[in-house]
Design a protein around this motif. Structure first.
Motif, PDB file in Angstrom:
ATOM      1  N   VAL A  46     -50.239 -38.659   9.551  1.00 26.80           N
ATOM      2  CA  VAL A  46     -51.620 -38.211   9.761  1.00 26.80           C
ATOM      3  C   VAL A  46     -51.871 -36.947   8.954  1.00 26.80           C
ATOM      4  CG1 VAL A  46     -51.853 -39.209  12.079  1.00 26.80           C
ATOM      5  CG2 VAL A  46     -50.917 -36.902  11.824  1.00 26.80           C
ATOM      6  N   GLY A  47     -53.150 -36.612   8.757  1.00 26.52           N
ATOM      7  CA  GLY A  47     -53.490 -35.423   7.992  1.00 26.52           C
ATOM      8  C   GLY A  47     -52.943 -34.147   8.595  1.00 26.52           C
ATOM      9  N   ALA A  48     -52.871 -34.088   9.926  1.00 23.33           N
ATOM     10  CA  ALA A  48     -52.368 -32.890  10.606  1.00 23.33           C
ATOM     11  C   ALA A  48     -50.922 -32.580  10.237  1.00 23.33           C
ATOM     12  CB  ALA A  48     -52.491 -33.063  12.118  1.00 23.33           C
ATOM     13  N   SER A  49     -50.226 -33.556   9.648  1.00 23.82           N
ATOM     14  CA  SER A  49     -48.832 -33.383   9.248  1.00 23.82           C
ATOM     15  C   SER A  49     -48.643 -32.221   8.277  1.00 23.82           C
ATOM     16  CB  SER A  49     -48.345 -34.687   8.607  1.00 23.82           C
ATOM     17  OG  SER A  49     -46.981 -34.654   8.324  1.00 23.82           O
ATOM     18  N   TRP A 204     -49.787 -37.307  16.398  1.00 26.44           N
ATOM     19  CA  TRP A 204     -49.249 -38.559  15.858  1.00 26.44           C
ATOM     20  C   TRP A 204     -49.467 -39.716  16.823  1.00 26.44           C
ATOM     21  CZ3 TRP A 204     -44.221 -41.348  15.785  1.00 26.44           C
ATOM     22  CH2 TRP A 204     -43.964 -41.971  14.560  1.00 26.44           C
ATOM     23  N   ALA A 205     -49.703 -39.379  18.105  1.00 30.23           N
ATOM     24  CA  ALA A 205     -49.858 -40.405  19.135  1.00 30.23           C
ATOM     25  C   ALA A 205     -50.839 -39.914  20.195  1.00 30.23           C
ATOM     26  CB  ALA A 205     -48.499 -40.723  19.767  1.00 30.23           C
ATOM     27  N   ARG A 206     -51.317 -40.849  21.001  1.00 29.81           N
ATOM     28  CA  ARG A 206     -52.252 -40.540  22.088  1.00 29.81           C
ATOM     29  C   ARG A 206     -51.915 -41.404  23.302  1.00 29.81           C
ATOM     30  NH1 ARG A 206     -57.190 -37.937  20.463  1.00 29.81           N
ATOM     31  NH2 ARG A 206     -56.424 -36.200  19.203  1.00 29.81           N
ATOM     32  N   PRO A 207     -52.174 -40.903  24.526  1.00 31.05           N
ATOM     33  CA  PRO A 207     -51.915 -41.721  25.714  1.00 31.05           C
ATOM     34  C   PRO A 207     -53.075 -42.659  26.011  1.00 31.05           C
ATOM     35  CG  PRO A 207     -52.642 -39.537  26.381  1.00 31.05           C
ATOM     36  CD  PRO A 207     -52.563 -39.521  24.869  1.00 31.05           C
ATOM     37  N   ASP A 208     -52.757 -43.822  26.609  1.00 33.98           N
ATOM     38  CA  ASP A 208     -53.802 -44.716  27.073  1.00 33.98           C
ATOM     39  C   ASP A 208     -54.131 -44.401  28.535  1.00 33.98           C
ATOM     40  OD1 ASP A 208     -51.781 -45.845  28.639  1.00 33.98           O
ATOM     41  OD2 ASP A 208     -51.516 -47.582  27.339  1.00 33.98           O
ATOM     42  N   ALA A 209     -54.966 -45.218  29.160  1.00 30.68           N
ATOM     43  CA  ALA A 209     -55.400 -44.957  30.533  1.00 30.68           C
ATOM     44  C   ALA A 209     -54.239 -44.989  31.518  1.00 30.68           C
ATOM     45  CB  ALA A 209     -56.459 -45.979  30.937  1.00 30.68           C
ATOM     46  N   LEU A 216     -50.721 -43.436  16.530  1.00 32.78           N
ATOM     47  CA  LEU A 216     -52.064 -43.571  15.965  1.00 32.78           C
ATOM     48  C   LEU A 216     -51.969 -44.245  14.596  1.00 32.78           C
ATOM     49  CD1 LEU A 216     -53.582 -40.132  17.037  1.00 32.78           C
ATOM     50  CD2 LEU A 216     -54.110 -42.393  17.978  1.00 32.78           C
ATOM     51  N   GLY A 217     -51.621 -45.504  14.632  1.00 29.21           N
ATOM     52  CA  GLY A 217     -51.518 -46.299  13.417  1.00 29.21           C
ATOM     53  C   GLY A 217     -51.727 -47.757  13.771  1.00 29.21           C
ATOM     54  N   ASP A 218     -52.379 -48.479  12.913  1.00 34.46           N
ATOM     55  CA  ASP A 218     -52.653 -49.893  13.138  1.00 34.46           C
ATOM     56  C   ASP A 218     -51.416 -50.707  12.767  1.00 34.46           C
ATOM     57  OD1 ASP A 218     -53.686 -52.437  13.309  1.00 34.46           O
ATOM     58  OD2 ASP A 218     -55.332 -52.112  11.906  1.00 34.46           O
ATOM     59  N   ALA A 219     -50.996 -51.586  13.674  1.00 36.33           N
ATOM     60  CA  ALA A 219     -49.823 -52.418  13.400  1.00 36.33           C
ATOM     61  C   ALA A 219     -50.000 -53.278  12.156  1.00 36.33           C
ATOM     62  CB  ALA A 219     -49.526 -53.313  14.609  1.00 36.33           C
ATOM     63  N   ALA A 220     -51.257 -53.553  11.773  1.00 33.77           N
ATOM     64  CA  ALA A 220     -51.498 -54.368  10.579  1.00 33.77           C
ATOM     65  C   ALA A 220     -51.000 -53.683   9.302  1.00 33.77           C
ATOM     66  CB  ALA A 220     -52.984 -54.697  10.455  1.00 33.77           C
ATOM     67  N   HIS A 221     -50.751 -52.382   9.363  1.00 32.96           N
ATOM     68  CA  HIS A 221     -50.159 -51.695   8.209  1.00 32.96           C
ATOM     69  C   HIS A 221     -48.751 -52.211   7.914  1.00 32.96           C
ATOM     70  CE1 HIS A 221     -53.229 -48.738   7.308  1.00 32.96           C
ATOM     71  NE2 HIS A 221     -53.294 -48.376   8.564  1.00 32.96           N
ATOM     72  N   LYS A 222     -48.130 -52.869   8.870  1.00 28.83           N
ATOM     73  CA  LYS A 222     -46.776 -53.384   8.678  1.00 28.83           C
ATOM     74  C   LYS A 222     -46.764 -54.741   7.972  1.00 28.83           C
ATOM     75  CE  LYS A 222     -43.808 -52.476  12.021  1.00 28.83           C
ATOM     76  NZ  LYS A 222     -43.164 -52.388  13.363  1.00 28.83           N
TER      77      LYS A 222
END
Length: 311
Positions: A46-49, A204-209, A216-222
């Motif tokens: 992520v950009g914050a890196s 780099w990550a966020r919690p769900d409910a 924070l990355g789309d699995a489709a990038h793989k």
């Protein structure tokens, strides 16, 4: 947890069909060189890196300078295109082009890219040479050479990956806490200190409910790219780079770890010979995430190169 010295502002800007998330530091007014500094992150980052590097810049360099670090599409807080089951590399170039139109419409910028971001930066600088004043590539090595005979198998693999994604077989691992994310980051990069890992985990990550933390990355990038990596095409673009260029590598041989002799640092340096004005540097005691391992050294290299009066 790591304490930032220069907090960023978080903002969203409409780029093509997406709401692009951008980290922004410093002053939007003209910098001492007349150039904004754009920081391009790598794959699954992520950009914050870049926060640690921004904090390590001298006050004289930082003052009056606009610094921006976008989250690429489908990474960080920039949402994935909907629907999306794969990504085209060319989209990063078009996204960057319009980001520069927004943030620096009438000036060339200084562009720094790490890993995938370094590959994007090198290609963009050859496609739009007038938009880049100076270019820094941090461990953006490109890929091993391919052969046309590999194309059929590559297309088949791409189509198979699409089906695997639809079946839920291609995913990103979840974590039970931010501490779990931090531990993963330190496992991947043993040089990463706990305070930095804890800070990065929050971006780099966020919690769900349910409290489960997700990258924070789309699995489709793989999904593997449908197109082969064409070295001749890449070198033709690199030969059009007009900006003075600095290629920085870490003392650890990332390529040796990844490619096991299929693509080497020696071959990468041979490719760099087509870049009209290119020099190299090595950051000691660092691995692929050199901007995390040695942010002071990376910041010093960037600062010295961008302020070099010889160009």
């Amino acid at each position: 947890m790591y304490q930032t010295q220069r907090p960023s502002r978080s903002e969203f800007v409409t780029i093509r069909t997406l709401q692009y998330h951008v980290r922004r530091w410093g002053d939007a007014s003209a910098s001492p060189t007349g150039a904004s500094l754009v920081l391009a992150h790598g794959w699954m980052d992520v950009g914050a890196s870049y926060q640690f590097v921004v904090d390590a810049l001298s006050e004289a360099f930082f003052q009056g300078r606009q610094i921006i670090a976008p989250d690429w599409r489908g990474f960080g807080l920039t949402a994935a295109p909907t629907p999306a089951d794969h990504y085209h590399f060319a989209d990063y170039l078009a996204d960057l082009d319009q980001l520069l139109d927004h943030y620096a419409p009438s000036q060339a910028v200084d562009l720094v890219g790490h890993s995938m971001g370094g590959n994007i930066a090198m290609l963009y600088a050859g496609v739009r040479p007038q938009r880049i004043r100076r270019l820094v590539n941090l461990e953006g090595f490109g890929m091993p050479a391919s052969q046309p005979s590999q194309a059929a198998a590559r297309y088949a693999q791409w189509m198979d990956d699409l089906r695997r994604l639809e079946r839920g077989e291609i995913t990103l691992k979840g974590y039970d806490s931010a501490d779990g994310v931090a531990r993963r980051l330190m496992k991947t990069n043993p040089r990463l200190s706990p305070d930095k890992a804890q800070w990065l985990a929050q971006h780099w990550a966020r919690p769900d409910a349910q409290g489960q933390w997700h990258i924070l990355g789309d699995a489709a990038h793989k999904i593997v790219s449908a197109q082969l990596y064409r070295v001749d095409e890449t070198l033709a673009i690199h030969s059009a780079i007009a900006a003075p260029t600095l290629a920085v590598q870490a003392s650890d041989d990332s390529m040796g770890q990844w490619w096991k002799g299929r693509y080497t640092l020696a071959e990468f340096h041979e490719r760099l010979k087509v870049v009209p004005d290119c020099r190299t540097a090595v950051v000691q005691d660092a691995g692929h995430m050199l901007h995390h391992d040695q942010p002071q050294a990376v910041a010093a290299l960037i600062e010295h190169f961008l302020w070099d009066k010889k160009h």
